[in-house]
Structure formats: structure tokens, C-alpha cells
Scaffold this motif. Structure first.
Motif, PDB file in Angstrom:
ATOM      1  N   ALA A  32       0.837  -1.195   0.000  1.00 61.75           N
ATOM      2  CA  ALA A  32       0.000   0.000   0.000  1.00 61.75           C
ATOM      3  C   ALA A  32       0.876   1.250   0.000  1.00 61.75           C
ATOM      4  O   ALA A  32       0.621   2.205  -0.746  1.00 61.75           O
ATOM      5  CB  ALA A  32      -0.916  -0.010   1.223  1.00 61.75           C
ATOM      6  N   TYR A  33       1.919   1.231   0.825  1.00 53.56           N
ATOM      7  CA  TYR A  33       2.804   2.394   0.921  1.00 53.56           C
ATOM      8  C   TYR A  33       3.486   2.667  -0.413  1.00 53.56           C
ATOM      9  O   TYR A  33       3.513   3.810  -0.891  1.00 53.56           O
ATOM     10  CB  TYR A  33       3.854   2.175   2.018  1.00 53.56           C
ATOM     11  N   ASP A  34       4.016   1.627  -1.042  1.00 58.37           N
ATOM     12  CA  ASP A  34       4.753   1.826  -2.299  1.00 58.37           C
ATOM     13  C   ASP A  34       3.812   2.265  -3.426  1.00 58.37           C
ATOM     14  O   ASP A  34       4.202   3.070  -4.283  1.00 58.37           O
ATOM     15  CB  ASP A  34       5.485   0.546  -2.692  1.00 58.37           C
ATOM     16  N   ASN A  35       2.611   1.761  -3.431  1.00 58.27           N
ATOM     17  CA  ASN A  35       1.637   2.197  -4.428  1.00 58.27           C
ATOM     18  C   ASN A  35       1.350   3.688  -4.282  1.00 58.27           C
ATOM     19  O   ASN A  35       1.331   4.424  -5.274  1.00 58.27           O
ATOM     20  CB  ASN A  35       0.340   1.396  -4.309  1.00 58.27           C
ATOM     21  N   LEU A  36       1.145   4.143  -3.048  1.00 60.52           N
ATOM     22  CA  LEU A  36       0.839   5.559  -2.837  1.00 60.52           C
ATOM     23  C   LEU A  36       2.066   6.436  -3.065  1.00 60.52           C
ATOM     24  O   LEU A  36       1.936   7.579  -3.527  1.00 60.52           O
ATOM     25  CB  LEU A  36       0.285   5.783  -1.426  1.00 60.52           C
ATOM     26  N   ASP A  77       2.490  -1.935   4.807  1.00 62.51           N
ATOM     27  CA  ASP A  77       3.459  -2.818   4.164  1.00 62.51           C
ATOM     28  C   ASP A  77       2.818  -4.056   3.545  1.00 62.51           C
ATOM     29  O   ASP A  77       3.531  -4.909   2.987  1.00 62.51           O
ATOM     30  CB  ASP A  77       4.530  -3.244   5.173  1.00 62.51           C
ATOM     31  N   SER A  78       1.487  -4.153   3.631  1.00 56.80           N
ATOM     32  CA  SER A  78       0.787  -5.296   3.033  1.00 56.80           C
ATOM     33  C   SER A  78       0.605  -5.078   1.532  1.00 56.80           C
ATOM     34  O   SER A  78       0.379  -3.953   1.085  1.00 56.80           O
ATOM     35  CB  SER A  78      -0.586  -5.475   3.686  1.00 56.80           C
ATOM     36  N   LYS A  79       0.685  -6.163   0.792  1.00 52.09           N
ATOM     37  CA  LYS A  79       0.513  -6.076  -0.656  1.00 52.09           C
ATOM     38  C   LYS A  79      -0.957  -5.798  -1.001  1.00 52.09           C
ATOM     39  O   LYS A  79      -1.866  -6.303  -0.355  1.00 52.09           O
ATOM     40  CB  LYS A  79       0.978  -7.362  -1.327  1.00 52.09           C
ATOM     41  N   PHE A  80      -1.132  -5.032  -2.055  1.00 52.75           N
ATOM     42  CA  PHE A  80      -2.489  -4.647  -2.486  1.00 52.75           C
ATOM     43  C   PHE A  80      -3.338  -5.873  -2.804  1.00 52.75           C
ATOM     44  O   PHE A  80      -4.533  -5.899  -2.511  1.00 52.75           O
ATOM     45  CB  PHE A  80      -2.396  -3.738  -3.714  1.00 52.75           C
ATOM     46  N   ARG A  81      -2.738  -6.918  -3.363  1.00 59.77           N
ATOM     47  CA  ARG A  81      -3.520  -8.092  -3.760  1.00 59.77           C
ATOM     48  C   ARG A  81      -4.125  -8.823  -2.564  1.00 59.77           C
ATOM     49  O   ARG A  81      -5.057  -9.610  -2.715  1.00 59.77           O
ATOM     50  CB  ARG A  81      -2.650  -9.059  -4.574  1.00 59.77           C
ATOM     51  N   ASN A  82      -3.594  -8.559  -1.367  1.00 59.50           N
ATOM     52  CA  ASN A  82      -4.113  -9.214  -0.167  1.00 59.50           C
ATOM     53  C   ASN A  82      -5.199  -8.398   0.530  1.00 59.50           C
ATOM     54  O   ASN A  82      -5.721  -8.817   1.564  1.00 59.50           O
ATOM     55  CB  ASN A  82      -2.969  -9.486   0.820  1.00 59.50           C
ATOM     56  N   PHE A  83      -5.535  -7.242  -0.017  1.00 59.00           N
ATOM     57  CA  PHE A  83      -6.548  -6.387   0.591  1.00 59.00           C
ATOM     58  C   PHE A  83      -7.956  -6.859   0.233  1.00 59.00           C
ATOM     59  O   PHE A  83      -8.194  -7.368  -0.873  1.00 59.00           O
ATOM     60  CB  PHE A  83      -6.393  -4.942   0.101  1.00 59.00           C
ATOM     61  N   SER A  84      -8.877  -6.666   1.162  1.00 58.23           N
ATOM     62  CA  SER A  84     -10.296  -6.889   0.876  1.00 58.23           C
ATOM     63  C   SER A  84     -10.794  -5.771  -0.031  1.00 58.23           C
ATOM     64  O   SER A  84     -10.112  -4.746  -0.222  1.00 58.23           O
ATOM     65  CB  SER A  84     -11.105  -6.891   2.174  1.00 58.23           C
ATOM     66  N   LEU A  85     -11.985  -5.950  -0.588  1.00 54.98           N
ATOM     67  CA  LEU A  85     -12.543  -4.920  -1.473  1.00 54.98           C
ATOM     68  C   LEU A  85     -12.693  -3.591  -0.738  1.00 54.98           C
ATOM     69  O   LEU A  85     -12.393  -2.518  -1.287  1.00 54.98           O
ATOM     70  CB  LEU A  85     -13.898  -5.378  -2.021  1.00 54.98           C
ATOM     71  N   GLY A  86     -13.137  -3.649   0.517  1.00 51.36           N
ATOM     72  CA  GLY A  86     -13.294  -2.424   1.304  1.00 51.36           C
ATOM     73  C   GLY A  86     -11.966  -1.725   1.540  1.00 51.36           C
ATOM     74  O   GLY A  86     -11.879  -0.490   1.484  1.00 51.36           O
ATOM     75  N   MET A  87     -10.918  -2.504   1.820  1.00 49.55           N
ATOM     76  CA  MET A  87      -9.591  -1.930   2.024  1.00 49.55           C
ATOM     77  C   MET A  87      -9.055  -1.320   0.730  1.00 49.55           C
ATOM     78  O   MET A  87      -8.421  -0.260   0.741  1.00 49.55           O
ATOM     79  CB  MET A  87      -8.632  -2.996   2.553  1.00 49.55           C
ATOM     80  N   LYS A  88      -9.322  -1.967  -0.391  1.00 49.85           N
ATOM     81  CA  LYS A  88      -8.902  -1.421  -1.689  1.00 49.85           C
ATOM     82  C   LYS A  88      -9.579  -0.072  -1.950  1.00 49.85           C
ATOM     83  O   LYS A  88      -8.962   0.862  -2.453  1.00 49.85           O
ATOM     84  CB  LYS A  88      -9.235  -2.410  -2.800  1.00 49.85           C
ATOM     85  N   ARG A  92     -10.699   2.000   0.347  1.00 55.42           N
ATOM     86  CA  ARG A  92     -10.131   2.990   1.270  1.00 55.42           C
ATOM     87  C   ARG A  92      -8.752   3.448   0.796  1.00 55.42           C
ATOM     88  O   ARG A  92      -8.400   4.627   0.931  1.00 55.42           O
ATOM     89  CB  ARG A  92     -10.047   2.404   2.678  1.00 55.42           C
ATOM     90  N   LEU A  93      -7.974   2.523   0.222  1.00 54.37           N
ATOM     91  CA  LEU A  93      -6.669   2.907  -0.320  1.00 54.37           C
ATOM     92  C   LEU A  93      -6.853   3.866  -1.499  1.00 54.37           C
ATOM     93  O   LEU A  93      -6.087   4.824  -1.661  1.00 54.37           O
ATOM     94  CB  LEU A  93      -5.892   1.668  -0.760  1.00 54.37           C
ATOM     95  N   ALA A  94      -7.884   3.628  -2.307  1.00 56.62           N
ATOM     96  CA  ALA A  94      -8.165   4.527  -3.430  1.00 56.62           C
ATOM     97  C   ALA A  94      -8.521   5.924  -2.936  1.00 56.62           C
ATOM     98  O   ALA A  94      -8.103   6.927  -3.529  1.00 56.62           O
ATOM     99  CB  ALA A  94      -9.301   3.954  -4.277  1.00 56.62           C
ATOM    100  N   ILE A  95      -9.273   6.005  -1.855  1.00 50.70           N
ATOM    101  CA  ILE A  95      -9.614   7.308  -1.278  1.00 50.70           C
ATOM    102  C   ILE A  95      -8.352   8.001  -0.781  1.00 50.70           C
ATOM    103  O   ILE A  95      -8.145   9.200  -1.012  1.00 50.70           O
ATOM    104  CB  ILE A  95     -10.649   7.149  -0.147  1.00 50.70           C
ATOM    105  N   ALA A  96      -7.480   7.242  -0.108  1.00 48.43           N
ATOM    106  CA  ALA A  96      -6.203   7.817   0.355  1.00 48.43           C
ATOM    107  C   ALA A  96      -5.408   8.354  -0.832  1.00 48.43           C
ATOM    108  O   ALA A  96      -4.828   9.447  -0.770  1.00 48.43           O
ATOM    109  CB  ALA A  96      -5.402   6.752   1.105  1.00 48.43           C
TER     110      ALA A  96
END
Length: 301
Positions: free
Chosen positions: A92-96, A124-135, A137-141
Motif C-alpha cells: 500500500a505504501y509503495d503504491n501511494l 506494508d501489506s501487498k495490495f492483492r491481499n486487501f479486501s474490497l473495502g480496504m482497496k 479505502r486505499l483509493a480514497i487515500a
């Protein structure tokens, strides 16, 4: 009050389909706006036009009072109009951090925005391991990394479970409380009623209502009543000028109004005529009830 977005006489045709039909409204700074309508009502198309990804057929729109060209104005806009799309094997961090480079935002914003959406512990968790809701929230961030003046969300809770929906709603409320203007498109009445201050109702590309949510639901409302003699109660209610219609349900009467009538006034009227209630509740029409009434009154085209 500062105008963030002004839309006037907007039209969009896809062949014979008039997807957006003479749409006009304004977004004022500091409010949460909902574009409400069923699928196919023109919500996403309207957002696509003002975000410069869909060409309009006719009409005008301007950002920030028309003082800034659309290309430059959109640098002050954060938007999520499609499913979150990040690199699956990156954290998540590296994506952002990558988004920060693209947007020219300081990398220091990454932790700040992850904390805002409740994902700092999963940075530090990989995006592919995120739930739909977490994905989501990451998009909002990601959309907030450049501290936009307005955040635009298209169906932000679509496909989420109840917990995910609640988390997104809480985040929207928090972002709005910090002064960011929000415009979201949704077909969920409950979502708009809970998080929005203003609403634009669309049906088949046409605006049916624009104004505050409270203004839409602030009709005269209705009473739930019960007496030992509901037949006598019905007869007395039918004589009152403020009563529109009466419907029996589970031993109670639902009384719809066509004029202003307070509970104390109704109680006095009935008592004066020798009838005393054992149940009296006054309720306000929900956004759902108002929406159904509004849309059902429109002829098919």
C-alpha cells in the motif's frame, strides 16, 4: 459562499440515448453533495464530463468560478470514478508513493492519508491481499494525496459488505469535517441520507430535485395513531382539514398530512371531540419515500 463547480444546461447524447438532459446545478465549498438516481440515470456520465473524460454534447461547466482552465483546475480535484487499480504485488505504501511522484505530492503525505483511512497498520501489506473495502479505502487515500479542494466519488460503497459500507461512510464524514467538499454519485438512498447535506436527484438524465436533503424530506410527515375505537378515530380524522389520507396497519392508523399539524394540536382536537389516544407518534417522511413519490410522478419518456 465559494462556488467549486457550476454546471449549466449540460447535455450528453449517445446516439438515440439522451444520457444527460439539460442538467444544471452548483457545488458550494464545504458541503457534501449526492447525485442520486437509479442505474442509467446519468450520474456517472455527468461526473465523467466535468472530469474531462467524457465529451459533452452541449452546455457548459466551470471549476472554481471559471477563473481556472479545466486542466489546471483538475489538479485541485481528487476523484475515484472506477474500481481501484493499483499494482497488486506492491505494498500500500509503495503504491501511494508512486502516486505521489505522478501527482507531484510530497511522500510525507502517504502515512498521513493511510492513517486517515485506517490503513496505516497495513502500509506494508501487498495490495492483492486487501479486501474490497480496504482497496476502496486505499483509493480514497490516493485521491487525497494532493489535498484536493473537492473529492469526487462514484458509487463509493458499491459491492461492499455492511462493515465496509460503514467504514467508507465514516471516512467520508471525517473528510468533510476537515473542510473538503465532497461530491458522490449513488443509487443508495440510505447512503445519501446519512452522509450528504445536499442532493441532486436524476432520472433518465433529467433533474427532478436539487437542494438540501432536509429540504427534500421536510414535508408535513405523518402520524401513527391508535385508539380504543379506531372507527371513531377515522371518522374524526376525515373531518380535519390537514389530513390527506388514512391507512390502517397492524391495529394502528397511518395518517398522512396535506397541511401543517402538530401532535399537541391533533391531540386537543380529538380530546375535544371525546376521543383519547393510546398511541401517537409523528414521523418524518424518509428520503426513500420522498424519492419514490418524486420519481413515480414523472411520466415515462
Amino acid at each position: 459562499m465559494e462556488t467549486i463547480l457550476s454546471i449549466s444546461g449540460l447535455h450528453k447524447r449517445f446516439g438515440k440515448i439522451h444520457a444527460v438532459n439539460n442538467v444544471s446545478f452548483e457545488i458550494q465549498k464545504g458541503n457534501v453533495y449526492g447525485i442520486l438516481g437509479p442505474n442509467g440515470s446519468g450520474k456517472s456520465t455527468t461526473l465523467g464530463i466535468v472530469l474531462n473524460v467524457v465529451n459533452k454534447t452541449a452546455g457548459t461547466y466551470s471549476w472554481f468560478g471559471g477563473t481556472t482552465e479545466t486542466h489546471d483546475a483538475l489538479k485541485k480535484v481528487g476523484a475515484i470514478i472506477e474500481r481501484p487499480n493499483f499494482y497488486p504485488y506492491m505494498s500500500a505504501y509503495d503504491n501511494l508513493r508512486l502516486v505521489c511522484k505522478i501527482k507531484g505530492a510530497p511522500v510525507s503525505k502517504v502515512d498521513e492519508k493511510l492513517a486517515l483511512v485506517g490503513l496505516l497498520e497495513r502500509k506494508d501489506s501487498k495490495f492483492r491481499n486487501f479486501s474490497l473495502g480496504m482497496k476502496q479505502r486505499l483509493a480514497i487515500a490516493s485521491a487525497l494525496l494532493n489535498d484536493p479542494e473537492i473529492l469526487i466519488l462514484d458509487e463509493p460503497t458499491n459491492g461492499l459488505d455492511p462493515q465496509g459500507i460503514r467504514q467508507i461512510r465514516d471516512i467520508i464524514t471525517l473528510i468533510a469535517s476537515q473542510g473538503t467538499t465532497i461530491l458522490l454519485a449513488s443509487h443508495l438512498l440510505d447512503e445519501v441520507e446519512k452522509v450528504c447535506s445536499h442532493v441532486v436527484v436524476l432520472r433518465k438524465g433529467v433533474i427532478l430535485y436539487t437542494g438540501t436533503v432536509n429540504g427534500m424530506i421536510s414535508s408535513e410527515g405523518f402520524f401513527e395513531l391508535q385508539a380504543d375505537d379506531n372507527a371513531q378515530l377515522t371518522a374524526l380524522l376525515q373531518q380535519h382539514a390537514a389530513v390527506d389520507k388514512i391507512e390502517p396497519h397492524d391495529g394502528k392508523l397511518t395518517v398522512y398530512l396535506k397541511g401543517s399539524l402538530e401532535a399537541a394540536e391533533l391531540n386537543r382536537y380529538l380530546a375535544t371531540n371525546g376521543l383519547y389516544l393510546n398511541h401517537l407518534v409523528k414521523r418524518k417522511n424518509s428520503l426513500e419515500e420522498q424519492f419514490i413519490q418524486l420519481t413515480s410522478n414523472q411520466p415515462e419518456k
